[in-house]
Scaffold this motif. Structure first.
Motif, mmCIF file in Angstrom:
data_model
loop_
_atom_site.group_PDB
_atom_site.id
_atom_site.type_symbol
_atom_site.label_atom_id
_atom_site.label_comp_id
_atom_site.label_asym_id
_atom_site.label_seq_id
_atom_site.Cartn_x
_atom_site.Cartn_y
_atom_site.Cartn_z
ATOM 1 N N UNK A 67 -15.962 1.218 25.849
ATOM 2 C CA UNK A 67 -15.836 -0.068 25.841
ATOM 3 C C UNK A 67 -14.968 -0.650 26.986
ATOM 4 N N UNK A 68 -15.231 -2.062 27.295
ATOM 5 C CA UNK A 68 -14.574 -2.678 28.402
ATOM 6 C C UNK A 68 -13.038 -3.060 27.836
ATOM 7 N N UNK A 69 -12.006 -2.964 28.765
ATOM 8 C CA UNK A 69 -10.611 -3.436 28.508
ATOM 9 C C UNK A 69 -10.766 -4.831 27.924
ATOM 10 N N UNK A 70 -10.088 -4.906 26.722
ATOM 11 C CA UNK A 70 -10.176 -6.348 26.135
ATOM 12 C C UNK A 70 -9.029 -6.220 25.110
ATOM 13 N N UNK A 71 -8.871 -7.514 24.741
ATOM 14 C CA UNK A 71 -7.770 -7.496 23.596
ATOM 15 C C UNK A 71 -8.280 -8.909 22.783
ATOM 16 N N UNK A 72 -8.224 -8.747 21.397
ATOM 17 C CA UNK A 72 -8.575 -9.980 20.400
ATOM 18 C C UNK A 72 -7.933 -9.609 19.236
ATOM 19 N N UNK A 73 -7.878 -10.790 18.274
ATOM 20 C CA UNK A 73 -7.568 -10.590 17.099
ATOM 21 C C UNK A 73 -8.605 -10.461 15.894
ATOM 22 N N UNK A 74 -8.155 -9.175 15.153
ATOM 23 C CA UNK A 74 -9.349 -8.993 14.073
ATOM 24 C C UNK A 74 -9.610 -10.277 13.102
#
Ligand code: ZN
Length: 148
Positions: A67-74
């Motif tokens: 995966x690409x580096x990322x950040x999100x909320x479930x």
């Protein structure tokens, strides 16, 4: 019968597992915040809450092996997690009031979606109706399993 709406259970070690909004790091690159898990208060084992298991594994599959580096909320990917998270914030994470509050919040969310569904159907907006129906179907089984 197993209850998907429950907010605590007993760990294999005999300790009490309570719900906890966990931050998962996938492959060291993707940070997924607000994942509801059961965490044991004695041995600190944790596992995804049954109500989010399917969405979580689908999400992991979509992210793939590299995966690409990322950040999100479930909470953006799971209606139930979103309701639980809102309730958590409202109650400062106090577990004793949480179970009832989650059920309350769930039925409010369902009512809201049903209202929107009525508006969508009056407007004959097929795409919106389908989207709302999808969101409703993800919530309703959890409430039903609590009543049964
Ligand atoms: Zn344990």
């Amino acid at each position: 019968m197993y209850n998907e709406g429950q907010l605590h259970q007993t760990c294999r070690c005999g300790g009490e597992m309570i719900i906890h909004m966990h931050t998962l790091i996938y492959k060291g690159k993707v940070k997924i915040t607000n994942v509801p898990v059961f965490m044991c208060q004695s041995c600190f084992q944790y596992k995804p809450h049954p109500a989010v298991k399917n969405d979580l594994s689908r999400l992991i599959q979509e992210l793939g092996g590299n995966p690409k580096r990322s950040r999100f909320s479930f909470t953006e990917h799971n209606e139930w997690a979103s309701v639980v998270n809102d309730t958590f914030n409202d109650n400062g994470g106090r577990v004793e009031v949480l179970e009832q509050a989650v059920q309350q919040a769930l039925s409010e969310r369902i009512d809201l979606l049903l209202d929107l569904f009525r508006i969508a159907s009056e407007a004959a907006d097929k795409k919106w109706m389908e989207e709302l129906e999808d969101r409703l179907l993800r919530l309703v089984p959890h409430t039903v399993s609590r009543i049964v």
